[in-house]
Design a protein around this motif. Structure first.
Motif, PDB file in Angstrom:
ATOM      1  N   LEU A 180       0.828  -1.208   0.000  1.00  0.00           N
ATOM      2  CA  LEU A 180       0.000   0.000   0.000  1.00  0.00           C
ATOM      3  C   LEU A 180       0.861   1.256   0.000  1.00  0.00           C
ATOM      4  O   LEU A 180       0.513   2.260  -0.639  1.00  0.00           O
ATOM      5  CB  LEU A 180      -0.931  -0.013   1.213  1.00  0.00           C
ATOM      6  N   ALA A 181       1.988   1.208   0.690  1.00  0.00           N
ATOM      7  CA  ALA A 181       2.900   2.353   0.698  1.00  0.00           C
ATOM      8  C   ALA A 181       3.476   2.598  -0.696  1.00  0.00           C
ATOM      9  O   ALA A 181       3.675   3.749  -1.112  1.00  0.00           O
ATOM     10  CB  ALA A 181       4.028   2.109   1.701  1.00  0.00           C
ATOM     11  N   GLU A 182       3.733   1.516  -1.418  1.00  0.00           N
ATOM     12  CA  GLU A 182       4.246   1.661  -2.779  1.00  0.00           C
ATOM     13  C   GLU A 182       3.187   2.258  -3.697  1.00  0.00           C
ATOM     14  O   GLU A 182       3.494   3.075  -4.569  1.00  0.00           O
ATOM     15  CB  GLU A 182       4.706   0.306  -3.303  1.00  0.00           C
ATOM     16  N   HIS A 183       1.918   1.867  -3.518  1.00  0.00           N
ATOM     17  CA  HIS A 183       0.828   2.492  -4.274  1.00  0.00           C
ATOM     18  C   HIS A 183       0.844   4.000  -4.049  1.00  0.00           C
ATOM     19  O   HIS A 183       0.758   4.793  -4.995  1.00  0.00           O
ATOM     20  CB  HIS A 183      -0.534   1.954  -3.824  1.00  0.00           C
ATOM     21  N   LYS A 184       0.925   4.377  -2.784  1.00  0.00           N
ATOM     22  CA  LYS A 184       0.878   5.790  -2.416  1.00  0.00           C
ATOM     23  C   LYS A 184       2.052   6.552  -3.029  1.00  0.00           C
ATOM     24  O   LYS A 184       1.905   7.667  -3.541  1.00  0.00           O
ATOM     25  CB  LYS A 184       0.884   5.930  -0.897  1.00  0.00           C
ATOM     26  N   ARG A 185       3.233   5.930  -3.025  1.00  0.00           N
ATOM     27  CA  ARG A 185       4.411   6.586  -3.593  1.00  0.00           C
ATOM     28  C   ARG A 185       4.260   6.786  -5.095  1.00  0.00           C
ATOM     29  O   ARG A 185       4.621   7.843  -5.637  1.00  0.00           O
ATOM     30  CB  ARG A 185       5.663   5.761  -3.277  1.00  0.00           C
ATOM     31  N   GLU A 191       1.356  12.572  -9.472  1.00  0.00           N
ATOM     32  CA  GLU A 191       0.795  13.901  -9.231  1.00  0.00           C
ATOM     33  C   GLU A 191       1.828  14.988  -9.501  1.00  0.00           C
ATOM     34  O   GLU A 191       1.507  16.053 -10.054  1.00  0.00           O
ATOM     35  CB  GLU A 191       0.279  14.008  -7.795  1.00  0.00           C
ATOM     36  N   GLY A 192       3.072  14.728  -9.147  1.00  0.00           N
ATOM     37  CA  GLY A 192       4.119  15.691  -9.442  1.00  0.00           C
ATOM     38  C   GLY A 192       4.368  15.829 -10.933  1.00  0.00           C
ATOM     39  O   GLY A 192       4.559  16.940 -11.448  1.00  0.00           O
ATOM     40  N   LEU A 193       4.337  14.708 -11.644  1.00  0.00           N
ATOM     41  CA  LEU A 193       4.558  14.739 -13.088  1.00  0.00           C
ATOM     42  C   LEU A 193       3.392  15.368 -13.838  1.00  0.00           C
ATOM     43  O   LEU A 193       3.565  15.930 -14.921  1.00  0.00           O
ATOM     44  CB  LEU A 193       4.793  13.322 -13.603  1.00  0.00           C
ATOM     45  N   LEU A 240       0.536  -3.506  -7.767  1.00  0.00           N
ATOM     46  CA  LEU A 240       0.762  -2.309  -8.566  1.00  0.00           C
ATOM     47  C   LEU A 240       1.209  -2.677  -9.979  1.00  0.00           C
ATOM     48  O   LEU A 240       0.732  -2.091 -10.968  1.00  0.00           O
ATOM     49  CB  LEU A 240       1.800  -1.406  -7.903  1.00  0.00           C
ATOM     50  N   LEU A 241       2.106  -3.654 -10.083  1.00  0.00           N
ATOM     51  CA  LEU A 241       2.577  -4.065 -11.407  1.00  0.00           C
ATOM     52  C   LEU A 241       1.422  -4.613 -12.245  1.00  0.00           C
ATOM     53  O   LEU A 241       1.328  -4.333 -13.452  1.00  0.00           O
ATOM     54  CB  LEU A 241       3.675  -5.114 -11.275  1.00  0.00           C
ATOM     55  N   TRP A 242       0.538  -5.397 -11.625  1.00  0.00           N
ATOM     56  CA  TRP A 242      -0.626  -5.885 -12.366  1.00  0.00           C
ATOM     57  C   TRP A 242      -1.490  -4.715 -12.837  1.00  0.00           C
ATOM     58  O   TRP A 242      -1.927  -4.675 -13.978  1.00  0.00           O
ATOM     59  CB  TRP A 242      -1.481  -6.826 -11.506  1.00  0.00           C
ATOM     60  N   TYR A 243      -1.723  -3.761 -11.944  1.00  0.00           N
ATOM     61  CA  TYR A 243      -2.570  -2.617 -12.267  1.00  0.00           C
ATOM     62  C   TYR A 243      -1.983  -1.798 -13.410  1.00  0.00           C
ATOM     63  O   TYR A 243      -2.700  -1.413 -14.350  1.00  0.00           O
ATOM     64  CB  TYR A 243      -2.730  -1.744 -11.023  1.00  0.00           C
ATOM     65  N   LEU A 244      -0.691  -1.532 -13.384  1.00  0.00           N
ATOM     66  CA  LEU A 244      -0.060  -0.753 -14.449  1.00  0.00           C
ATOM     67  C   LEU A 244      -0.117  -1.508 -15.776  1.00  0.00           C
ATOM     68  O   LEU A 244      -0.339  -0.910 -16.833  1.00  0.00           O
ATOM     69  CB  LEU A 244       1.391  -0.428 -14.083  1.00  0.00           C
ATOM     70  N   GLY A 245       0.048  -2.828 -15.713  1.00  0.00           N
ATOM     71  CA  GLY A 245      -0.095  -3.627 -16.921  1.00  0.00           C
ATOM     72  C   GLY A 245      -1.507  -3.597 -17.459  1.00  0.00           C
ATOM     73  O   GLY A 245      -1.717  -3.503 -18.678  1.00  0.00           O
ATOM     74  N   TYR A 246      -2.481  -3.671 -16.552  1.00  0.00           N
ATOM     75  CA  TYR A 246      -3.881  -3.593 -16.982  1.00  0.00           C
ATOM     76  C   TYR A 246      -4.152  -2.262 -17.680  1.00  0.00           C
ATOM     77  O   TYR A 246      -4.805  -2.222 -18.734  1.00  0.00           O
ATOM     78  CB  TYR A 246      -4.812  -3.752 -15.776  1.00  0.00           C
ATOM     79  N   CYS A 247      -3.686  -1.154 -17.108  1.00  0.00           N
ATOM     80  CA  CYS A 247      -3.916   0.170 -17.692  1.00  0.00           C
ATOM     81  C   CYS A 247      -3.325   0.267 -19.088  1.00  0.00           C
ATOM     82  O   CYS A 247      -3.951   0.832 -20.005  1.00  0.00           O
ATOM     83  CB  CYS A 247      -3.344   1.256 -16.785  1.00  0.00           C
ATOM     84  N   CYS A 248      -2.130  -0.271 -19.278  1.00  0.00           N
ATOM     85  CA  CYS A 248      -1.503  -0.215 -20.601  1.00  0.00           C
ATOM     86  C   CYS A 248      -2.257  -1.087 -21.602  1.00  0.00           C
ATOM     87  O   CYS A 248      -2.464  -0.684 -22.752  1.00  0.00           O
ATOM     88  CB  CYS A 248      -0.043  -0.646 -20.509  1.00  0.00           C
ATOM     89  N   ARG A 249      -2.683  -2.269 -21.183  1.00  0.00           N
ATOM     90  CA  ARG A 249      -3.466  -3.120 -22.087  1.00  0.00           C
ATOM     91  C   ARG A 249      -4.787  -2.449 -22.442  1.00  0.00           C
ATOM     92  O   ARG A 249      -5.275  -2.560 -23.570  1.00  0.00           O
ATOM     93  CB  ARG A 249      -3.728  -4.483 -21.433  1.00  0.00           C
ATOM     94  N   ASP A 250      -5.370  -1.737 -21.489  1.00  0.00           N
ATOM     95  CA  ASP A 250      -6.670  -1.110 -21.690  1.00  0.00           C
ATOM     96  C   ASP A 250      -6.602   0.042 -22.692  1.00  0.00           C
ATOM     97  O   ASP A 250      -7.487   0.189 -23.540  1.00  0.00           O
ATOM     98  CB  ASP A 250      -7.184  -0.601 -20.344  1.00  0.00           C
TER      99      ASP A 250
END
Length: 532
Positions: A180-185, A191-193, A240-250
């Motif tokens: 969860l801390a990694e999600h937050k980071r 947000e900065g980018l 997080l890695l699964w989620y980022l992969g899902y977003c790219c596939r989507d």
């Protein structure tokens, strides 16, 4: 299409179309319809089959090749500026990736199904939405007021994770504190980018992407994969890695290893539109998906449309353009010629490369295949208790991209009698060419098995008893994949800058397929065509 058997799987998440007979619960007879828009015409072009002589010649000032979002935006803009002397050659599928369909009273998408609220930088989209009445006031303001019928209402999205539904798409319930801390980071970095500005004074990530920074840092991100950037920044959380992969596939039809770091970050940082009457980052949606916007632009543009596709686009010595066109009528070609002062090529670039003479080469562009399936549900399946049926429903760990509910925006005391569940699958687990070969050879049962992978995970055996009809749309070249280096592709840059008799307008010019990009190139091509 002959009647085929709809096979329902017992354990869905890890199942594949090659699962053994023991993996199926039982058979149910349905009549699936499988369509592959553009396949027949595309293969006719690819194979360069002989054509008869043209039967007629027509003339117009501006000819638009295609009828997707870029083409319709160009037609809408031409008409809005008072220029009515144009023709639109439809191509193989009106509306392209924004097409939809109907099961009687129930509309559904066969392509894209939502649009994020556009930012102020995305002025061309706001202009379209205002003309269509979707923005009701303040189109130029930071927070316009939108027609509330089209603002996505809750529950918006949910995720089936380890056998239980939870709100949102990123897994979060029951995870270790470190994850969860990694999600937050990650989201703090995003947000900065989001507000970052490059050395050239442009925003690092924005829509249209042509207006994004092209400084050295942008080039660095474009030159590496998103997976490499993720590892470089120390992100290792499996969820997080699964989620980022899902977003790219989507959005891109490919995983984090295939897309560039710039594209992966642009997914999160390029948007952020606001509204007077909605939360920041809200979405717009319609039962038929983006066909609502496509048909709306068509209504305003009032184009004279011709059925057919371009075979050869030839620039004449006098500066005009001659286009040889063909239409297949029961498999038999008929040809005709159109002459125009200017041509707007709103075709995918892999098609334009076979049609437009002397087109610059685009070496790196590949297109991802997609499958979209619409299930007419005669009664709602029983839900697990943890989270209610949402507009978007995603299953963790499968090859699918989840399913959306066409009647979600219907605000009723009781649900409608029927609905349509639209499932999406990007064949991102294999080489695109091999995926297209598989799609062409696959049986109806195999396609249905893949299309229903998330629905079977969510509902098990009961799902088959709820299904009345299934329509499957195969999109062999659904979208360009923004691979590392795509922003610096010399051929793409040349096509973007062309301002001669032939103008190009397609989301492929951006390297990824979303409404904001497709409409931008159509908007800009119309402006150039109007300059004379």
């Amino acid at each position: 299409m002959l009647r085929r058997s709809f096979l329902l799987w017992a354990a869905a998440s890890g199942a594949t179309a090659a699962a053994s007979v023991a993996g199926y619960l039982r058979w149910q007879e349905v009549t699936p319809t499988v369509s592959a828009p553009g396949r027949e015409e595309g293969h006719f072009l690819r194979d360069r089959k002989p054509l008869p002589p043209p039967s007629q010649t027509m003339s117009t000032d501006v000819l638009i090749l295609g009828s997707g979002i870029a083409a319709l935006t160009a037609a809408w803009k031409l008409r809005k500026e008072g220029h009515g002397d144009f023709l639109m050659l439809d191509g193989p599928e009106p509306y392209g990736n924004a097409a939809g369909g109907r099961f009687g009273d129930y509309a559904f998408p066969t392509g894209a199904h939502y649009l994020p609220l556009p930012t102020q930088e995305c002025f061309h989209v706001r202009e379209i939405l205002a003309d269509l009445g979707v923005i009701q006031r303040g189109a130029d303001a930071r927070k316009p007021y939108y027609d509330e019928r089209f603002i996505l209402h809750g529950p918006e999205e949910r995720l089936l994770f380890e056998g239980k539904w939870q709100d949102g798409v990123l897994p979060h319930e029951g995870l270790p504190h470190a994850e969860l801390a990694e999600h937050k980071r990650f989201f703090a970095q995003v947000e900065g980018l989001r507000s970052a500005v490059g050395a050239d004074g442009k925003r690092r990530f924005t829509f249209p992407s042509e207006h994004s920074s092209n400084d050295a840092e942008a080039a660095r991100l474009d030159g590496m994969s998103f997976a490499a950037w993720i590892a470089q920044n120390g992100y290792r959380s499996p969820s997080l890695l699964w989620y980022l992969g899902y977003c790219c596939r989507d959005d891109y039809g490919a995983g984090i290893e295939a897309v560039s770091a710039w594209a992966g970050l642009h997914y999160f940082c390029g948007r952020g539109g606001e509204a007077e009457n909605a939360e920041q980052g809200a979405w717009l949606t319609w039962p038929e998906g983006l066909q609502a916007l496509a048909s709306g632009m068509e209504r305003l543009a009032r184009p004279k449309r011709l059925a057919g596709s371009a075979v050869k686009v030839h620039t004449l010595a006098n500066g005009g353009v001659e286009v040889l066109c063909f239409a297949l009528e029961r498999g038999v070609p008929r040809t005709f010629t159109i002459r125009a002062r200017r041509v707007i090529s709103a075709m995918p670039l892999h098609v334009a490369a076979r049609v437009v003479e002397n087109i610059p080469d685009v070496h790196r562009q590949i297109h991802a295949p997609w499958l979209v399936a619409n299930f007419l549900i005669k009664r709602f399946p029983q839900e697990l208790p943890e989270a209610p049926l949402s507009w978007d429903n995603v299953v963790h760990g499968t090859k699918g991209l989840g399913y959306v509910v066409s009647t979600h925006q219907d605000i009723r005391v009781a649900p409608p009698e029927k609905t349509v569940f639209t499932s999406y699958v990007a064949l991102a687990d294999r080489d695109p060419r091999e995926a297209r070969k598989w799609m062409m050879a696959a049986s109806g049962d195999e396609l249905l098995a893949l299309a229903s992978i998330d629905l079977k995970a969510a509902y098990g055996a009961q799902f088959e008893r709820c299904v009345e009809r299934v329509d499957i749309t195969l999109r062999g070249h659904a979208m360009a994949v923004p691979v590392p280096g795509f922003r610096s592709e010399v051929g793409l840059k040349a096509l973007r800058e062309m301002d001669g008799p032939v103008l190009f307008a397609h989301s492929d010019l951006s390297g990824f397929s979303v409404f904001e990009e497709a409409s931008w190139w159509g908007y800009r091509a119309a402006q150039r065509a109007l300059r004379g």
